[in-house]
Design a protein around this motif. Structure first.
Motif, PDB file in Angstrom:
ATOM      1  N   THR A 246       0.827  -1.212   0.000  1.00 46.66           N
ATOM      2  CA  THR A 246       0.000   0.000   0.000  1.00 46.66           C
ATOM      3  C   THR A 246       0.861   1.261   0.000  1.00 46.66           C
ATOM      4  O   THR A 246       0.344   2.342  -0.256  1.00 46.66           O
ATOM      5  CB  THR A 246      -0.912   0.015   1.237  1.00 46.66           C
TER       6      THR A 246
ATOM      7  N   ALA B 105      -3.786   9.216  -0.442  1.00 46.33           N
ATOM      8  CA  ALA B 105      -4.754   9.105   0.642  1.00 46.33           C
ATOM      9  C   ALA B 105      -6.011   8.430   0.113  1.00 46.33           C
ATOM     10  O   ALA B 105      -6.700   8.975  -0.749  1.00 46.33           O
ATOM     11  CB  ALA B 105      -5.081  10.484   1.200  1.00 46.33           C
ATOM     12  N   ILE B 106      -6.308   7.241   0.612  1.00 48.83           N
ATOM     13  CA  ILE B 106      -7.480   6.487   0.170  1.00 48.83           C
ATOM     14  C   ILE B 106      -8.572   6.681   1.218  1.00 48.83           C
ATOM     15  O   ILE B 106      -8.438   6.209   2.353  1.00 48.83           O
ATOM     16  CB  ILE B 106      -7.150   4.994  -0.004  1.00 48.83           C
ATOM     17  N   ARG B 107      -9.601   7.393   0.840  1.00 47.85           N
ATOM     18  CA  ARG B 107     -10.702   7.643   1.763  1.00 47.85           C
ATOM     19  C   ARG B 107     -11.965   6.991   1.214  1.00 47.85           C
ATOM     20  O   ARG B 107     -12.352   7.249   0.078  1.00 47.85           O
ATOM     21  CB  ARG B 107     -10.937   9.147   1.923  1.00 47.85           C
ATOM     22  N   THR B 108     -12.597   6.175   2.010  1.00 48.27           N
ATOM     23  CA  THR B 108     -13.846   5.537   1.597  1.00 48.27           C
ATOM     24  C   THR B 108     -15.010   6.245   2.275  1.00 48.27           C
ATOM     25  O   THR B 108     -14.914   6.616   3.447  1.00 48.27           O
ATOM     26  CB  THR B 108     -13.855   4.052   1.991  1.00 48.27           C
ATOM     27  N   LYS B 109     -16.088   6.418   1.525  1.00 50.11           N
ATOM     28  CA  LYS B 109     -17.267   7.081   2.076  1.00 50.11           C
ATOM     29  C   LYS B 109     -18.103   6.082   2.870  1.00 50.11           C
ATOM     30  O   LYS B 109     -18.224   4.920   2.505  1.00 50.11           O
ATOM     31  CB  LYS B 109     -18.110   7.672   0.942  1.00 50.11           C
ATOM     32  N   ALA B 110     -18.682   6.575   3.967  1.00 50.39           N
ATOM     33  CA  ALA B 110     -19.540   5.721   4.791  1.00 50.39           C
ATOM     34  C   ALA B 110     -20.845   5.446   4.050  1.00 50.39           C
ATOM     35  O   ALA B 110     -21.390   6.322   3.371  1.00 50.39           O
ATOM     36  CB  ALA B 110     -19.820   6.414   6.123  1.00 50.39           C
TER      37      ALA B 110
END
Length: 195
Positions: free
Chosen positions: A68, A135-140
């Motif tokens: 990663t 930056a890997i951001r996942t939405k709720a």
């Protein structure tokens, strides 16, 4: 400390010449200062070229544990340079750099900077292309019914069983096709549960 019981008296060797074997590190601050001076001297000698070193590709670390993260690679492969249409030596300082001519008096070659561009050039002391971790951001979101009922353990166990029994099941189907009269080869019907 005195020995307890009827034991041997320890023979401590306390008169060894220990000062011959002790390594000190008192010159560490001076070495640090000397290394910094050498870096500054090298940067002045190669100015206005970047002091940070050659361009390096951004690569991902190997193995599942570190894949990663991204880091600076050793260098571009010859196949990558050939596909980009660059000579391996010329490719080291191609992008985002002002290329100074080798001989000032001769005619400028393709890609070399003019007199005005050379006057504007300043030395870059930081990294040429700094590496930034993505930056890997996942939405709720609300989980679906299929995700709620999904069991990873049962799925893995079923996959293992299918892989283990693939040969036996294929043989059973083949035998049943060859001998349709044989009752033992046919698929058994499930008995209804007793009440």
């Amino acid at each position: 400390m005195a020995p307890k019981g009827n034991n041997m008296i320890p023979n401590g060797h306390f008169h060894k010449d220990w000062q011959r074997f002790v390594k000190t590190w008192f010159n560490q601050p001076a070495r640090k200062h000397r290394r910094k001076q050498n870096r500054v001297k090298k940067a002045r000698a190669i100015a206005p070229r970047p002091a940070a070193g050659p361009l390096r590709p951004v690569v991902r670390c190997p193995s599942v544990r570190y894949h990663t993260k991204v880091r600076a690679g050793r260098g571009f492969t010859l196949q990558e340079l050939k596909a980009a249409g660059f000579n391996p030596r010329f490719a080291q300082y191609k992008s985002k750099l002002i290329l100074f001519p080798i001989h000032n008096k001769k005619k400028l070659r393709a890609g070399e900077a003019t007199e005005e561009e050379r006057k504007v050039a300043t030395q870059l002391t930081s990294e040429v292309l700094p590496i930034r971790q993505p930056a890997i951001r996942t939405k709720a979101r609300v989980p679906t019914e299929a995700e709620k009922t999904f069991s990873a353990y049962i799925t893995l166990r079923k996959a293992r069983a299918d892989a283990r029994l693939v040969g036996i099941r294929a043989k059973r189907i083949k035998d049943a096709a060859e001998n349709p009269d044989d009752v033992t080869k046919a698929a058994k019907e499930k008995k209804p549960a007793k009440k």
